[in-house]
Design an enzyme around this catalytic site. Structure first.
Site, PDB file in Angstrom:
ATOM      1  N   GLU A  26      -3.962  93.054 -54.880  1.00 34.04           N
ATOM      2  CA  GLU A  26      -3.017  94.145 -55.151  1.00 34.04           C
ATOM      3  C   GLU A  26      -2.208  93.929 -56.424  1.00 34.04           C
ATOM      4  O   GLU A  26      -1.944  94.872 -57.174  1.00 34.04           O
ATOM      5  CB  GLU A  26      -2.078  94.326 -53.954  1.00 34.04           C
ATOM      6  CG  GLU A  26      -2.702  95.004 -52.749  1.00 34.04           C
ATOM      7  CD  GLU A  26      -3.547  94.083 -51.895  1.00 34.04           C
ATOM      8  OE1 GLU A  26      -4.113  94.559 -50.884  1.00 34.04           O
ATOM      9  OE2 GLU A  26      -3.662  92.877 -52.225  1.00 34.04           O
ATOM     10  N   HIS A  34       0.510  96.442 -39.825  1.00 37.60           N
ATOM     11  CA  HIS A  34      -0.089  97.722 -40.194  1.00 37.60           C
ATOM     12  C   HIS A  34       0.820  98.894 -39.807  1.00 37.60           C
ATOM     13  O   HIS A  34       0.368 100.028 -39.788  1.00 37.60           O
ATOM     14  CB  HIS A  34      -1.453  97.913 -39.523  1.00 37.60           C
ATOM     15  CG  HIS A  34      -2.487  96.926 -39.953  1.00 37.60           C
ATOM     16  ND1 HIS A  34      -2.495  95.621 -39.503  1.00 37.60           N
ATOM     17  CD2 HIS A  34      -3.542  97.037 -40.793  1.00 37.60           C
ATOM     18  CE1 HIS A  34      -3.520  94.978 -40.045  1.00 37.60           C
ATOM     19  NE2 HIS A  34      -4.179  95.824 -40.822  1.00 37.60           N
TER      20      HIS A  34
END
Length: 662
Positions: free
Chosen positions: A401, A468
């Site tokens: 990322e 998540h």
């Protein structure tokens, strides 16, 4: 030290000598000024000039270079005016960063130099993005990024080299191995024999060279540049050198054995090149003295101009205005107001449509993310995009990322727009530094915009557990230079995404996963914007204000429908940074009682900021204390019953009854 002039003329060699001498003499001047208290800090590159100068001479002037602390030679070789550099180092407003940055943390678009941040490693990925832009424009160019041997220990080094190799990018990664990261010697940094040997692990070539030999540096990088462009591959160069001063002047050099200074003084890059030119009869002793005398006079004159320049007083409005790049004027069309066809669409389909229409509108828009190409992304939002727009613009990324966000910034340097998809908002933490220290600050620091949107599938309610499901919008709301949007309706999801992509500033775009397929609503078929920074009334009432966003809007509407005796004023913020304070004040004025509701955990959540602002600015309008309703201060649990207990929704009724009865 052996010098090979190859086909360089005497005139070129003299210019090379002047190029390496100038930063040395400027540094000597700066060290005097530092002792006199006329500048506050200095990172010396004495002993390493051949690398910065040789590399810059080898690159073309319109190719981006990403330098670090000790690369004064990059700035002088790119012919940046000394007086303005002196103003910069004094913190004068007339320098390159209006007094906002020190030493070498500034950049210049005109000179194709990207200003560094203190974290070092993030510079490398920016070079990836620049070279990707060169490829997309079919330009025969390469980018060059500096790092030190200490910087190779950072994860950003691995990520940037891996992306450059996987994507076949013409990037030159240049390591200045001077033996020490501040005071930490190389033996405590790595165990490989030479750092250039790491290149093979990334599928690229690498070489170790004498970083004190100006001609060797120049010739190597000149050839490597041609190789990178011809083969469309990256390359790793390790330059062996030594810094003759401390990490910065205040740190001293007591930790370095004295014999190293003696050994490397004999390899002084300026002195050795000068001796070579005299031996080759390109220069004479008298000519050398003439060049030095003339250069010192010029440096003194340039310093005097800077020293005599007034220190302008700060202007508050300018400081605030420069946090963001100006947004191009575009008539805002509120969703649903257009005369063309309006259809009911799911939230997820509205996001897809906004992204697709933006790709059609902007041929310089590049999408990047894990599995977003043929697979269509974790939530299938980009399904079919790669067939329509091609793999050059819809790019699968490695699991890195930080490097991808850095690459997005590099694309922006070359005029591209980009959208980076986080598979889950939770995963953004490994790219956090690039966002809050690079993207967010770059326009304020030296006027460069970051035309980047980061899409963040967020939120709980789907039983996905601690990694998540978390709501992390507060991390970014605290960061000046970012814009943070969080739509709750399909119409806003499309319009705000289009507005985010049109905005030249970095925008963090949150989209609640639980709303993707559970919420539908009217969405115009047309291409339209919803203005960033403007809230929306979900309903207007007179008894209690519920200020919220995201899933909280539906919780509030559901509760209001079950309690028709009370008139609820529900304000959907839509944008969290900047906040619509006018709408907040209007809601407080209407009811006098306020509940701030959000799914994020309580402590440090945005409800605290809104509550404080209302208490400070609307106190006389209140009939009760502002109440916050948020999720528990725990990680998000996996078990569905535990998750329901965790969410703010489970405590909303109690909070509203408390407020109503006050």
């Amino acid at each position: 030290m052996y010098f090979n002039r190859r086909d360089l003329s005497d005139e070129q060699l003299i210019e090379f000598y002047k190029s390496i001498l100038l930063p040395r003499l400027v540094e000597e001047k700066m060290l005097v000024l530092l002792r006199q208290g006329k500048i506050s800090k200095w990172f010396s590159g004495i002993g390493q000039e051949a690398i910065a100068v040789g590399a810059t001479l080898a690159m073309h002037d319109d190719e981006w270079i990403m330098p670090l602390h000790r690369n004064l030679g990059v700035f002088t070789t790119r012919r940046m005016p000394l007086r303005k550099l002196f103003l910069q180092w004094q913190g004068n407003k007339e320098g390159y960063s209006k007094g906002r940055e020190r030493s070498f943390h500034f950049g210049s678009r005109e000179n194709h130099i990207c200003g560094m941040i203190s974290h070092l490693g993030p510079q490398l990925a920016i070079a990836d993005g620049v070279s990707l832009a060169y490829n997309l424009k079919n330009e025969k160019k390469a980018s060059l990024a500096f790092t030190g041997e200490g910087g190779t220990s950072e994860g950003d080094f691995h990520e940037a080299l891996n992306v450059a190799s996987v994507w076949n990018l013409p990037v030159i990664f240049l390591i200045e191995n001077n033996g020490y990261g501040l005071s930490t010697p190389v033996k405590e940094q790595f165990r490989c024999e030479q750092l250039a040997l790491r290149a093979k692990g990334y599928g690229m070539e690498g070489v170790t060279i004498d970083g004190n030999n100006l001609l060797e540096v120049y010739d190597t990088i000149k050839g490597v540049r041609e190789y990178c462009i011809r083969e469309q591959k990256p390359y790793l160069i390790e330059c062996m050198t030594f810094r003759m001063r401390g990490h910065e002047e205040a740190s001293g050099t007591k930790y370095i054995p004295q014999h190293l200074f003696e050994e490397w003084a004999a390899k002084d890059p300026v002195k050795k090149f000068e001796e070579y030119l005299i031996l080759e009869e390109v220069l004479t002793y008298s000519y050398v003295e003439s060049i030095r005398r003339e250069m010192k006079l010029m440096i003194d004159a340039e310093w005097q101009v800077a020293a005599d320049a007034p220190m302008k007083l700060p202007v508050l409005e300018e400081e605030l205005d420069d946090v963001f790049a100006p947004v191009p004027a575009m008539p805002f069309e509120e969703s649903g107001s257009a005369a063309n066809e309006v259809k009911s669409k799911r939230f997820i389909d509205a996001v897809t449509e906004g992204l697709r229409q933006s790709m059609e509108k902007h041929d310089n828009l590049v999408l990047m993310g894990q599995d977003i190409a043929e697979y269509g992304g974790a939530f299938k939002i980009t399904e079919g995009f790669v067939e329509r727009f091609g793999r050059e613009r819809v790019r699968n990324t490695p699991l890195c990322e930080s490097a991808i966000i850095g690459s997005a910034l590099g694309l922006s340097l070359e005029g591209f727009k980009s959208m980076v998809e986080m598979q889950f908002a939770d995963f953004v933490s490994v790219g956090f530094n690039q966002i809050v220290n690079n993207l967010a600050k770059i326009h304020y620091r030296w006027g460069q915009n970051a035309d980047v949107v980061i899409r963040m599938p967020t939120g709980a309610g789907v039983g996905a557990g601690p990694f998540h499901s978390q709501s992390n919008e507060a991390w970014f709301v605290h960061t000046p230079g970012l814009k943070v949007v969080y739509p709750s309706t399909p119409a806003d999801a499309k319009g705000l995404l289009i507005a985010a992509i049109n905005d030249p500033n970095p925008v963090i775009y949150f989209e609640h996963k639980a709303l993707y397929r559970s919420i539908s609503g009217p969405v115009p078929d047309e291409y339209y914007e919803v203005p960033i920074g403007k809230a929306r009334w979900a309903s207007q009432g007179r008894d209690i204000s519920i200020i919220t966003y995201g899933a909280g809007v539906y919780w509030a509407e559901e509760y209001a429908a079950s309690d028709p005796a009370v008139s609820y004023d529900i304000l959907d913020l839509r944008t969290l940074l900047p906040l619509d304070y006018d709408a907040i004040r209007e809601s407080v004025t209407r009811t006098g009682k306020v509940l701030v509701l959000h799914e994020d955990t309580l402590t440090g959540g945005i409800a605290g900021e809104i509550s404080a602002w209302i208490s400070e600015h609307c106190f006389e309008l209140l009939d009760a204390p502002v109440i916050r309703c948020a999720s528990l201060d725990t990680p998000v649990p996996f078990n569905l019953e535990l998750e329901k207990q965790f969410l703010a929704k489970s405590r909303m009724a109690e909070s509203l009854k408390k407020l109503l009865s006050y």
